[in-house]
Write a protein that holds these residues in place. Sequence first.
Motif, PDB file in Angstrom:
ATOM      1  N   TYR A  97      -8.667   3.277 -18.602  1.00 15.84           N
ATOM      2  CA  TYR A  97     -10.189   2.629 -17.908  1.00 15.84           C
ATOM      3  C   TYR A  97      -8.859   1.534 -18.171  1.00 15.84           C
ATOM      4  O   TYR A  97      -9.837   0.763 -16.830  1.00 15.84           O
ATOM      5  CB  TYR A  97     -10.854   2.641 -19.464  1.00 15.84           C
ATOM      6  N   PHE A  98      -8.160   1.050 -19.107  1.00 17.54           N
ATOM      7  CA  PHE A  98      -7.646  -0.050 -18.632  1.00 17.54           C
ATOM      8  C   PHE A  98      -6.158  -0.153 -17.359  1.00 17.54           C
ATOM      9  O   PHE A  98      -6.727  -1.140 -16.501  1.00 17.54           O
ATOM     10  CB  PHE A  98      -7.022  -1.008 -20.029  1.00 17.54           C
ATOM     11  N   ALA A  99      -6.306   1.126 -17.896  1.00 21.54           N
ATOM     12  CA  ALA A  99      -4.931   1.014 -16.146  1.00 21.54           C
ATOM     13  C   ALA A  99      -5.739   1.387 -15.133  1.00 21.54           C
ATOM     14  O   ALA A  99      -4.910   0.828 -13.961  1.00 21.54           O
ATOM     15  CB  ALA A  99      -4.158   2.559 -16.546  1.00 21.54           C
ATOM     16  N   LEU A 100      -6.857   1.895 -15.241  1.00 24.80           N
ATOM     17  CA  LEU A 100      -7.759   2.361 -13.885  1.00 24.80           C
ATOM     18  C   LEU A 100      -8.747   1.102 -13.094  1.00 24.80           C
ATOM     19  O   LEU A 100      -8.368   0.235 -12.060  1.00 24.80           O
ATOM     20  CB  LEU A 100      -8.576   3.272 -13.681  1.00 24.80           C
ATOM     21  N   LYS A 101      -8.475  -0.129 -14.094  1.00 24.93           N
ATOM     22  CA  LYS A 101      -9.322  -1.609 -13.885  1.00 24.93           C
ATOM     23  C   LYS A 101      -8.576  -2.317 -14.157  1.00 24.93           C
ATOM     24  O   LYS A 101      -8.667  -4.283 -13.923  1.00 24.93           O
ATOM     25  CB  LYS A 101     -10.730  -1.504 -14.951  1.00 24.93           C
ATOM     26  N   GLY A 102      -7.402  -2.744 -14.746  1.00 24.62           N
ATOM     27  CA  GLY A 102      -6.281  -3.601 -14.662  1.00 24.62           C
ATOM     28  C   GLY A 102      -5.391  -3.972 -13.825  1.00 24.62           C
ATOM     29  O   GLY A 102      -5.127  -3.089 -13.178  1.00 24.62           O
ATOM     30  N   SER A 103      -4.528  -4.591 -14.446  1.00 25.66           N
ATOM     31  CA  SER A 103      -2.964  -5.011 -14.472  1.00 25.66           C
ATOM     32  C   SER A 103      -2.011  -3.507 -13.520  1.00 25.66           C
ATOM     33  O   SER A 103      -2.291  -2.413 -14.553  1.00 25.66           O
ATOM     34  CB  SER A 103      -2.271  -5.447 -15.233  1.00 25.66           C
ATOM     35  N   TRP A 104      -1.215  -3.449 -13.104  1.00 30.76           N
ATOM     36  CA  TRP A 104      -0.959  -1.953 -12.609  1.00 30.76           C
ATOM     37  C   TRP A 104       0.652  -1.980 -13.354  1.00 30.76           C
ATOM     38  O   TRP A 104       0.824  -0.844 -14.448  1.00 30.76           O
ATOM     39  CB  TRP A 104       0.491  -2.751 -11.781  1.00 30.76           C
ATOM     40  N   TRP A 105       1.282  -2.881 -14.831  1.00 35.21           N
ATOM     41  CA  TRP A 105       1.973  -2.522 -15.060  1.00 35.21           C
ATOM     42  C   TRP A 105       1.326  -0.872 -16.551  1.00 35.21           C
ATOM     43  O   TRP A 105       2.214  -0.876 -17.583  1.00 35.21           O
ATOM     44  CB  TRP A 105       2.592  -3.782 -16.218  1.00 35.21           C
ATOM     45  N   TYR A 111     -15.745   1.009  -7.145  1.00 33.77           N
ATOM     46  CA  TYR A 111     -15.150   2.075  -6.605  1.00 33.77           C
ATOM     47  C   TYR A 111     -13.773   0.896  -7.117  1.00 33.77           C
ATOM     48  O   TYR A 111     -13.636   0.142  -8.038  1.00 33.77           O
ATOM     49  CB  TYR A 111     -14.646   1.461  -5.247  1.00 33.77           C
ATOM     50  N   ILE A 112     -12.876   2.408  -7.651  1.00 34.45           N
ATOM     51  CA  ILE A 112     -11.562   1.694  -8.129  1.00 34.45           C
ATOM     52  C   ILE A 112     -11.039   2.020  -6.776  1.00 34.45           C
ATOM     53  O   ILE A 112     -10.999   2.698  -5.863  1.00 34.45           O
ATOM     54  CB  ILE A 112     -11.534   3.493  -9.065  1.00 34.45           C
ATOM     55  N   GLN A 113      -9.699   0.738  -6.773  1.00 35.19           N
ATOM     56  CA  GLN A 113      -8.523   0.766  -6.460  1.00 35.19           C
ATOM     57  C   GLN A 113      -8.184   2.369  -5.831  1.00 35.19           C
ATOM     58  O   GLN A 113      -8.171   3.280  -6.408  1.00 35.19           O
ATOM     59  CB  GLN A 113      -7.244  -0.087  -6.455  1.00 35.19           C
ATOM     60  N   THR A 114      -8.158   2.685  -3.899  1.00 36.52           N
ATOM     61  CA  THR A 114      -7.813   3.903  -3.855  1.00 36.52           C
ATOM     62  C   THR A 114      -6.657   4.146  -4.413  1.00 36.52           C
ATOM     63  O   THR A 114      -6.152   5.263  -4.682  1.00 36.52           O
ATOM     64  CB  THR A 114      -7.652   4.291  -1.715  1.00 36.52           C
ATOM     65  N   PHE A 115      -5.625   3.360  -4.373  1.00 34.89           N
ATOM     66  CA  PHE A 115      -4.010   3.362  -4.863  1.00 34.89           C
ATOM     67  C   PHE A 115      -3.952   3.977  -5.977  1.00 34.89           C
ATOM     68  O   PHE A 115      -3.270   5.440  -6.178  1.00 34.89           O
ATOM     69  CB  PHE A 115      -3.463   2.472  -4.400  1.00 34.89           C
ATOM     70  N   LYS A 116      -5.173   3.506  -7.087  1.00 33.15           N
ATOM     71  CA  LYS A 116      -4.782   3.969  -7.875  1.00 33.15           C
ATOM     72  C   LYS A 116      -5.439   5.117  -8.533  1.00 33.15           C
ATOM     73  O   LYS A 116      -5.184   6.307  -9.535  1.00 33.15           O
ATOM     74  CB  LYS A 116      -5.810   2.698  -9.312  1.00 33.15           C
ATOM     75  N   PHE A 117      -6.665   5.584  -7.324  1.00 30.63           N
ATOM     76  CA  PHE A 117      -7.100   6.459  -8.004  1.00 30.63           C
ATOM     77  C   PHE A 117      -6.280   7.770  -7.495  1.00 30.63           C
ATOM     78  O   PHE A 117      -5.804   8.925  -8.106  1.00 30.63           O
ATOM     79  CB  PHE A 117      -8.196   6.425  -6.492  1.00 30.63           C
ATOM     80  N   VAL A 118      -5.652   7.592  -6.427  1.00 29.31           N
ATOM     81  CA  VAL A 118      -4.530   8.149  -5.624  1.00 29.31           C
ATOM     82  C   VAL A 118      -2.966   9.030  -6.601  1.00 29.31           C
ATOM     83  O   VAL A 118      -2.978  10.169  -6.996  1.00 29.31           O
ATOM     84  CB  VAL A 118      -4.085   7.923  -4.166  1.00 29.31           C
ATOM     85  N   THR A 119      -2.929   7.331  -7.402  1.00 27.13           N
ATOM     86  CA  THR A 119      -1.550   8.068  -8.124  1.00 27.13           C
ATOM     87  C   THR A 119      -2.406   8.486  -9.600  1.00 27.13           C
ATOM     88  O   THR A 119      -1.824   9.596 -10.219  1.00 27.13           O
ATOM     89  CB  THR A 119      -1.798   6.553  -8.945  1.00 27.13           C
ATOM     90  N   LEU A 120      -4.252   8.237  -9.806  1.00 25.83           N
ATOM     91  CA  LEU A 120      -3.811   9.259 -10.921  1.00 25.83           C
ATOM     92  C   LEU A 120      -4.276  10.791 -10.877  1.00 25.83           C
ATOM     93  O   LEU A 120      -4.515  11.971 -11.224  1.00 25.83           O
ATOM     94  CB  LEU A 120      -5.224   8.745 -11.989  1.00 25.83           C
ATOM     95  N   SER A 121      -4.467  11.229  -9.438  1.00 25.77           N
ATOM     96  CA  SER A 121      -4.319  12.577  -8.364  1.00 25.77           C
ATOM     97  C   SER A 121      -3.437  12.777  -8.623  1.00 25.77           C
ATOM     98  O   SER A 121      -2.510  14.335  -9.154  1.00 25.77           O
ATOM     99  CB  SER A 121      -5.495  12.343  -7.699  1.00 25.77           C
ATOM    100  N   ILE A 122      -2.891  12.350  -8.428  1.00 24.13           N
ATOM    101  CA  ILE A 122      -0.677  12.942  -8.631  1.00 24.13           C
ATOM    102  C   ILE A 122      -0.449  13.122  -9.633  1.00 24.13           C
ATOM    103  O   ILE A 122       0.400  13.838 -10.322  1.00 24.13           O
ATOM    104  CB  ILE A 122       0.041  11.587  -7.366  1.00 24.13           C
ATOM    105  N   LEU A 123      -0.844  12.487 -10.356  1.00 26.67           N
ATOM    106  CA  LEU A 123      -0.562  12.581 -12.706  1.00 26.67           C
ATOM    107  C   LEU A 123      -0.917  13.169 -12.216  1.00 26.67           C
ATOM    108  O   LEU A 123      -0.277  14.746 -13.090  1.00 26.67           O
ATOM    109  CB  LEU A 123      -1.174  11.487 -13.216  1.00 26.67           C
ATOM    110  N   PHE A 124      -2.280  14.011 -12.301  1.00 31.21           N
ATOM    111  CA  PHE A 124      -2.820  15.340 -12.730  1.00 31.21           C
ATOM    112  C   PHE A 124      -1.748  16.079 -12.317  1.00 31.21           C
ATOM    113  O   PHE A 124      -1.710  17.055 -13.048  1.00 31.21           O
ATOM    114  CB  PHE A 124      -4.559  15.527 -11.922  1.00 31.21           C
ATOM    115  N   VAL A 125      -1.715  16.137 -10.523  1.00 28.38           N
ATOM    116  CA  VAL A 125      -0.865  17.616 -10.166  1.00 28.38           C
ATOM    117  C   VAL A 125       0.717  17.804 -11.042  1.00 28.38           C
ATOM    118  O   VAL A 125       0.800  18.684 -11.055  1.00 28.38           O
ATOM    119  CB  VAL A 125      -0.874  17.071  -8.398  1.00 28.38           C
ATOM    120  N   VAL A 126       0.826  16.295 -10.800  1.00 30.29           N
ATOM    121  CA  VAL A 126       2.074  16.835 -11.529  1.00 30.29           C
ATOM    122  C   VAL A 126       1.929  17.188 -13.366  1.00 30.29           C
ATOM    123  O   VAL A 126       2.719  18.072 -13.340  1.00 30.29           O
ATOM    124  CB  VAL A 126       3.092  15.488 -11.118  1.00 30.29           C
ATOM    125  N   PHE A 127       1.416  17.059 -13.687  1.00 32.30           N
ATOM    126  CA  PHE A 127       1.582  17.637 -15.415  1.00 32.30           C
ATOM    127  C   PHE A 127       0.908  18.558 -14.948  1.00 32.30           C
ATOM    128  O   PHE A 127       1.339  19.624 -15.916  1.00 32.30           O
ATOM    129  CB  PHE A 127      -0.066  16.691 -15.562  1.00 32.30           C
TER     130      PHE A 127
END
Length: 432
Positions: free
Chosen positions: A185-193, A238-254
């Motif tokens: 939740y905090f990764a999607l809504k907060g800072s990039w770190w 809306y969640i930032q598109t870039f973060k949503f894409v990152t999350l989707s890539i994480l799932f595929v890599v996982f």
Amino acid sequence: MLRIEKGNRMLWLIMVFLLLQPVIDVLTSLSIRLNDQAFTLGLAMRFGFLLFICVYLLFASYVRKPVILGYLLLFCLFVVLSIGVQFTMKPVFMWGPELKWLLKNVYFVGCFLFFLVVFRRGFRISPLFYLMLAVILTGAIMTVAGLSNTAFASYDYWKSGHVGWFYAGNEIGAILAMGLPVVLYFALKGSWWLMVGLLMVMYGLLALGTKVGYGAILITLLIGICTSIVLRLVKREYIQTFKFVTLSILFVVFILLTPYTPVAHNMELQLDWLGVSKEEGETPVMTSAQQDNIIYSGRETYWEDYQAYFQAAPWMQKLFGMGYGGNFTDEAKTIEMDFLDLFYSLGIIGFSLYLLPFIYMLWQLIKQVFQNRKQMMELEVILVLTGIALGLGIAFIAGHVLTAPGVSIYLAVLMAWLTCRIQYVQAENSLN
């Protein structure tokens, strides 16, 4: 988000104590591994916190104090009666293990009631923020220990995986599993770190080599992706598109990395050990006993022992429990499935009392879903619910959640926060 009155330093100290949980766990692990100490600083600090909870609930002024104190008094009366029953009826009764087990069992109840009272007073910074930091710190310790090749193995035999510098893989797995949705939740809504923190927590769960760790990542990522899509379509949130894409890539890599993870290696070894045939191109055929062993990892055999203990126990023990280890005559062992351990050790009366906090939270949740469904459809609420569901699921299947003070405090925070969040929304609606 719940808020805190300025100047209330005690509440900040409580959150600092939550943040220090990974440090306490590492110190406890090193005390046991290097000095072979059964009574550790971590144990002393946690039960000191339980004593502080009792004093606070007894003397502080707060809403519904008679109800909470009445419940605690009833539970304490039960504990006294239960100890008396065990002392007179158990084949083997040992004061030390019995009292230690009872204290472990009541730790979650005390923490939940305490956080329920404290969170109702409001927070300037969400307690979830501190929980997130504690979970990321746990993942960071796992990562550093793994990369530096100084980690302790998860198993004493042929399975793969490590526990970092911690002691118990089941407990660390449960902490990371319950905390992962909050970190997400905090990764999607907060800072990039915080994305880096998310990766470290995921690494920690995979490094353990347990089915719990793998399943927690799979469930959390799926719920995170699906919820983000639904909120975008239904609430235009809306969640930032870039973060949503990152999350989707994480799932595929996982998913792609699954065959190379420790849990995949361990599952293959377990299937070989069980004698499950794996002919190429054919689906493995398993008996019900083999399926139970894969799901429960042998805990089902101890469950059968406890069923036999319970059936042979007198009615007083059925009502007030059989205590630590059941009516053993040789060696005390637990099932390591928390709800079953609690039922057999506390009995019908004690287990019913123990379930009241869960029933209260569930009742509040059901009311809120029917009355304010749209306000409950928030990413924060859904992911906290995911953490609670993972915690309770792990408590039933793998244990070491409700009966482990270092783990149950995380579940208590999540459940108390959700309950107060529901009541906060109800209060807001009544003013409008």
